[in-house]
Motif scaffolding. Sequence first.
Motif, short mmCIF file in Angstrom:
data_model
loop_
_atom_site.label_atom_id
_atom_site.label_comp_id
_atom_site.label_asym_id
_atom_site.label_seq_id
_atom_site.Cartn_x
_atom_site.Cartn_y
_atom_site.Cartn_z
N PHE A 172 43.95 31.30 32.04
CA PHE A 172 43.83 32.02 33.31
C PHE A 172 42.39 31.98 33.80
O PHE A 172 42.12 31.69 34.97
N LYS A 173 41.46 32.26 32.91
CA LYS A 173 40.04 32.25 33.27
C LYS A 173 39.63 30.86 33.78
O LYS A 173 38.94 30.74 34.81
N GLY A 174 40.04 29.82 33.08
CA GLY A 174 39.67 28.47 33.49
C GLY A 174 40.17 28.14 34.88
O GLY A 174 39.44 27.56 35.70
N TRP A 175 41.43 28.50 35.16
CA TRP A 175 41.98 28.22 36.49
C TRP A 175 41.23 28.99 37.56
O TRP A 175 40.89 28.46 38.62
N LEU A 176 40.95 30.29 37.30
CA LEU A 176 40.25 31.11 38.28
C LEU A 176 38.87 30.54 38.60
O LEU A 176 38.47 30.47 39.76
N MET A 177 38.15 30.13 37.59
CA MET A 177 36.81 29.61 37.82
C MET A 177 36.85 28.33 38.66
O MET A 177 36.03 28.13 39.56
N ASP A 191 35.38 27.94 42.62
CA ASP A 191 34.52 26.84 43.05
C ASP A 191 35.12 26.12 44.26
O ASP A 191 34.41 25.77 45.22
N GLU A 192 36.42 25.90 44.24
CA GLU A 192 37.09 25.20 45.34
C GLU A 192 37.06 26.04 46.61
O GLU A 192 36.90 25.51 47.72
N THR A 193 37.21 27.34 46.47
CA THR A 193 37.18 28.23 47.64
C THR A 193 35.81 28.19 48.32
O THR A 193 35.72 28.16 49.55
N VAL A 194 34.75 28.17 47.52
CA VAL A 194 33.40 28.06 48.09
C VAL A 194 33.24 26.71 48.77
O VAL A 194 32.69 26.61 49.88
N LYS A 195 33.73 25.67 48.14
CA LYS A 195 33.60 24.32 48.69
C LYS A 195 34.29 24.18 50.04
O LYS A 195 33.77 23.54 50.96
N THR A 196 35.45 24.79 50.18
CA THR A 196 36.24 24.64 51.40
C THR A 196 35.99 25.74 52.43
O THR A 196 36.51 25.68 53.55
N GLY A 197 35.22 26.76 52.06
CA GLY A 197 34.95 27.85 52.98
C GLY A 197 36.15 28.73 53.23
O GLY A 197 36.32 29.30 54.31
N GLY A 198 36.99 28.88 52.22
CA GLY A 198 38.24 29.58 52.39
C GLY A 198 38.20 31.04 51.97
O GLY A 198 37.13 31.64 51.75
N PHE A 199 39.40 31.60 51.84
CA PHE A 199 39.59 32.97 51.38
C PHE A 199 40.43 32.94 50.12
O PHE A 199 41.37 32.14 50.00
N MET A 200 40.12 33.84 49.17
CA MET A 200 40.86 33.93 47.93
C MET A 200 41.08 35.39 47.56
O MET A 200 40.16 36.20 47.65
N SER A 201 42.30 35.71 47.19
CA SER A 201 42.63 37.04 46.69
C SER A 201 42.92 36.92 45.20
O SER A 201 43.83 36.19 44.80
N ILE A 202 42.14 37.61 44.39
CA ILE A 202 42.32 37.63 42.94
C ILE A 202 43.05 38.93 42.58
O ILE A 202 42.70 40.00 43.08
N LEU A 203 44.06 38.84 41.71
CA LEU A 203 44.89 40.00 41.44
C LEU A 203 45.01 40.29 39.94
O LEU A 203 45.50 39.46 39.17
N PHE A 204 44.54 41.49 39.56
CA PHE A 204 44.67 41.98 38.19
C PHE A 204 45.51 43.26 38.21
O PHE A 204 45.29 44.14 39.04
N HIS A 205 46.46 43.36 37.28
CA HIS A 205 47.24 44.59 37.10
C HIS A 205 46.64 45.40 35.95
O HIS A 205 46.53 44.87 34.83
N PRO A 206 46.27 46.64 36.17
CA PRO A 206 45.73 47.45 35.07
C PRO A 206 46.64 47.49 33.85
O PRO A 206 46.15 47.45 32.71
N PHE A 207 47.97 47.55 34.04
CA PHE A 207 48.85 47.68 32.89
C PHE A 207 48.87 46.44 32.01
O PHE A 207 49.34 46.49 30.87
N LEU A 208 48.33 45.32 32.51
CA LEU A 208 48.30 44.09 31.72
C LEU A 208 46.97 43.88 30.98
O LEU A 208 46.86 42.96 30.18
N GLU A 219 37.73 40.37 28.91
CA GLU A 219 36.66 39.38 29.03
C GLU A 219 36.87 38.47 30.23
O GLU A 219 35.90 38.01 30.85
N VAL A 220 38.13 38.19 30.56
CA VAL A 220 38.42 37.39 31.75
C VAL A 220 37.92 38.12 32.99
O VAL A 220 37.25 37.55 33.86
N MET A 221 38.25 39.40 33.08
CA MET A 221 37.81 40.18 34.23
C MET A 221 36.29 40.22 34.32
O MET A 221 35.70 40.07 35.40
N LYS A 222 35.63 40.45 33.19
CA LYS A 222 34.17 40.49 33.18
C LYS A 222 33.59 39.18 33.70
O LYS A 222 32.65 39.17 34.52
N ALA A 223 34.12 38.05 33.21
CA ALA A 223 33.61 36.75 33.61
C ALA A 223 33.82 36.49 35.10
O ALA A 223 32.94 35.95 35.79
#
Length: 268
Positions: A200-205, A209-226, A234-238
Amino acid sequence: MPPPPRWPPPYKAAISFTMDNLGEAQDMLKGTWAGPVGTHPAVTDQLPRMLALLDEHRVRATYFAEAWSLGVYPDAVQALARAGHEVAWHGFQHEVWGGLGEEQERESFERSWEAAEAQGVRYVGFRPPGGVVNERSWGLLRERGVEYVSPLGEFGMGREGVVVLPFEWRAVDAFWYMEKFGGIRKEYGEREILLSPGEFKGWLMREIDETVKTGGFMSILFHPFLQTSEEKFEVMKAVLKRISEDGEIWVAPCKEVAEWVKGHPEGF
């Protein structure tokens, strides 16, 4: 003349850190919650840790919370507001939005707005549980003054002047961590088995990078219960470290991104 900037200068991309599901609303709807109401560990244990991390990295987030939960967890709602986070709408009790009939949908609106008013919450945005917006939803959202919606789909202007700030499944922790998402993982070309926090961390990173490159928008979603292990935290921290330290990324709650989009249509 150069084209107008798409995002507030000097930013080249926009990212919103979001959270879904406040407490046991969905479990109560399904009849699977066995504990006392108002004691879900996602709120009592995981959420305080997540809020501390957000504060450490000075990231303001959007929490899509079920309206049923507002009166059950008023202290958590107030803590979110004090920290500058947005509380947005996630249905009344996490009912799967795409499966609602017209009467059920209207009832969810009515009960949700009553609950929000009682807690001093004003909904500006909506993320439909399940990710699907019904055809009739657009008019109802506009009637209630909702400025944006965050479903599966394409970024831009939706119907009735409502901004669309979409999420995609691979940017959702549940896609990687929950067994019931095996079929969706297969559709996206991933293995059906549970995937690791490291994947998951690898894909997000890469996607950041791709979002910055293309000038786009990205919504990242974390569920507290997970967030049930140090590896997951550590994924969230990174992720928070990555987006908060990049001067080219505008990290903002969804409502602020929606306001910018509506105010600068020439950039979109």
